[in-house]
Motif scaffolding. Structure first.
Motif, short mmCIF file in Angstrom:
data_model
loop_
_atom_site.label_atom_id
_atom_site.label_comp_id
_atom_site.label_asym_id
_atom_site.label_seq_id
_atom_site.Cartn_x
_atom_site.Cartn_y
_atom_site.Cartn_z
N HIS A 52 0.73 -1.05 0.22
CA HIS A 52 -0.09 -0.08 0.00
C HIS A 52 0.71 1.30 -0.03
O HIS A 52 0.69 2.30 -0.74
CB HIS A 52 -1.24 0.06 1.18
CG HIS A 52 -1.78 1.20 1.13
ND1 HIS A 52 -2.82 1.30 0.30
CD2 HIS A 52 -1.67 2.20 2.17
CE1 HIS A 52 -3.47 2.45 0.71
NE2 HIS A 52 -2.89 3.16 1.76
N ALA A 53 1.89 1.19 0.77
CA ALA A 53 2.83 2.44 0.89
C ALA A 53 3.52 2.58 -0.43
O ALA A 53 3.69 3.60 -0.93
CB ALA A 53 3.73 2.07 2.01
N ALA A 54 4.04 1.50 -1.19
CA ALA A 54 4.69 1.58 -2.57
C ALA A 54 3.70 2.25 -3.49
O ALA A 54 4.06 2.97 -4.48
CB ALA A 54 5.24 0.36 -2.98
N ALA A 55 2.61 1.82 -3.28
CA ALA A 55 1.35 2.28 -4.49
C ALA A 55 0.87 3.49 -4.22
O ALA A 55 0.07 4.09 -5.14
CB ALA A 55 0.45 1.30 -4.47
N MET A 56 1.03 4.06 -2.80
CA MET A 56 0.56 5.46 -2.43
C MET A 56 0.99 6.55 -3.53
O MET A 56 2.08 6.84 -3.81
CB MET A 56 1.09 5.85 -1.01
CG MET A 56 0.56 7.18 -0.61
SD MET A 56 -1.29 7.49 -0.38
CE MET A 56 -1.51 6.15 0.68
N LYS A 57 0.13 7.29 -3.85
CA LYS A 57 0.13 8.61 -5.02
C LYS A 57 -0.06 9.89 -4.12
O LYS A 57 0.46 10.91 -4.70
CB LYS A 57 -1.04 8.56 -6.01
CG LYS A 57 -0.97 7.11 -6.79
CD LYS A 57 0.27 6.87 -7.73
CE LYS A 57 0.25 5.78 -8.54
NZ LYS A 57 1.45 5.12 -8.82
N ASP A 58 -0.53 9.90 -3.09
CA ASP A 58 -0.63 11.08 -2.13
C ASP A 58 0.30 11.70 -1.74
O ASP A 58 1.17 11.15 -0.78
CB ASP A 58 -1.97 11.00 -1.19
CG ASP A 58 -2.17 11.99 -0.29
OD1 ASP A 58 -2.00 13.21 -0.93
OD2 ASP A 58 -2.69 12.05 0.71
N THR A 61 0.63 12.62 2.07
CA THR A 61 0.73 11.35 3.03
C THR A 61 2.30 10.98 3.04
O THR A 61 2.70 10.58 4.25
CB THR A 61 -0.28 10.27 2.39
OG1 THR A 61 -1.39 10.80 2.74
CG2 THR A 61 0.17 9.06 3.52
N LYS A 62 2.68 10.65 1.84
CA LYS A 62 4.15 10.38 1.69
C LYS A 62 5.19 11.18 2.52
O LYS A 62 6.08 10.69 3.22
CB LYS A 62 4.55 10.27 0.25
CG LYS A 62 3.96 9.02 -0.47
CD LYS A 62 4.42 9.02 -1.93
CE LYS A 62 4.45 7.70 -2.49
NZ LYS A 62 4.95 7.54 -3.63
N GLU A 63 4.98 12.59 2.36
CA GLU A 63 5.58 13.48 2.97
C GLU A 63 5.57 13.49 4.45
O GLU A 63 6.48 13.40 5.33
CB GLU A 63 5.19 14.93 2.61
CG GLU A 63 6.22 15.91 3.41
CD GLU A 63 7.65 16.01 3.06
OE1 GLU A 63 8.40 16.60 3.77
OE2 GLU A 63 8.04 15.18 1.91
N GLY A 64 4.30 13.05 4.97
CA GLY A 64 4.10 12.80 6.66
C GLY A 64 4.97 11.69 6.98
O GLY A 64 5.72 11.70 8.00
N TRP A 65 4.97 10.66 6.27
CA TRP A 65 5.72 9.52 6.65
C TRP A 65 7.11 9.70 6.30
O TRP A 65 7.90 9.04 7.20
CB TRP A 65 5.31 8.24 5.27
CG TRP A 65 3.73 7.78 5.68
CD1 TRP A 65 3.23 8.06 6.69
CD2 TRP A 65 3.10 6.86 4.54
NE1 TRP A 65 1.70 7.00 6.43
CE2 TRP A 65 1.94 6.67 5.19
CE3 TRP A 65 3.78 6.64 3.23
CZ2 TRP A 65 1.03 5.72 4.62
CZ3 TRP A 65 2.67 5.72 2.74
CH2 TRP A 65 1.41 5.40 3.22
N ARG A 66 7.77 10.51 5.37
CA ARG A 66 9.16 10.76 5.35
C ARG A 66 9.65 11.50 6.46
O ARG A 66 10.37 11.14 7.09
CB ARG A 66 9.28 11.60 3.91
CG ARG A 66 10.90 11.72 3.94
CD ARG A 66 10.98 13.02 2.96
NE ARG A 66 10.72 14.15 3.69
CZ ARG A 66 11.48 14.81 4.51
NH1 ARG A 66 12.44 14.13 4.92
NH2 ARG A 66 10.99 15.80 4.96
N LYS A 67 8.65 12.31 7.02
CA LYS A 67 9.06 13.33 8.20
C LYS A 67 9.20 12.17 9.34
O LYS A 67 9.99 12.53 10.13
CB LYS A 67 8.08 14.37 8.50
CG LYS A 67 8.30 15.33 7.28
CD LYS A 67 7.42 16.78 7.48
CE LYS A 67 7.59 17.91 6.50
NZ LYS A 67 6.61 18.85 6.77
N ALA A 68 8.09 11.33 9.59
CA ALA A 68 8.15 10.56 10.73
C ALA A 68 9.36 9.67 10.63
O ALA A 68 10.03 9.39 11.58
CB ALA A 68 6.81 9.76 10.76
N GLY A 69 9.81 9.26 9.61
CA GLY A 69 10.94 8.43 9.34
C GLY A 69 12.13 9.19 9.54
O GLY A 69 13.18 8.38 10.21
#
Length: 101
Positions: A52-58, A61-69
């Protein structure tokens, strides 16, 4: 006259180096899964979440995940995700060896 290059040995050396790099990457990904606490997830669930994360287009959302990582790696949030069935650190399971549910 110059000695001819031994292309076979050079190719073998490159293949060995590529194999070592791939093995290190796999090991690091495994360490990442364990460090984040995701090793407690069922393999099917973890695979589904990663797909799901690999297919995510938003992008948001990806930026939020990147910041958390990034915060995780900078040590700001070094604790893995809480596990409801996890024993407190240093605690032993109840009699019979089974953890309470």
């Amino acid at each position: 006259m110059r000695k001819p290059k031994d292309f076979d040995s050079e190719l073998k050396a490159l293949a060995d180096k590529a194999k070592a790099i791939k093995e290190r990457r796999v090991r690091q990904l495994g360490e990442l899964v364990a460090a984040t606490g995701a090793d407690a997830l069922d393999a099917d669930l973890l695979a589904g979440a990663l797909l799901h994360a690999a297919a995510m287009k938003d992008a948001a959302t990806k930026e939020g995940w990147r910041k958390a990582g990034a915060a995780f790696f900078q040590g700001k949030v070094r604790q893995p995700a809480p596990r409801p069935d996890q024993q407190p650190e240093g605690a032993l399971p109840l009699q019979g060896g089974a953890a309470p549910h």
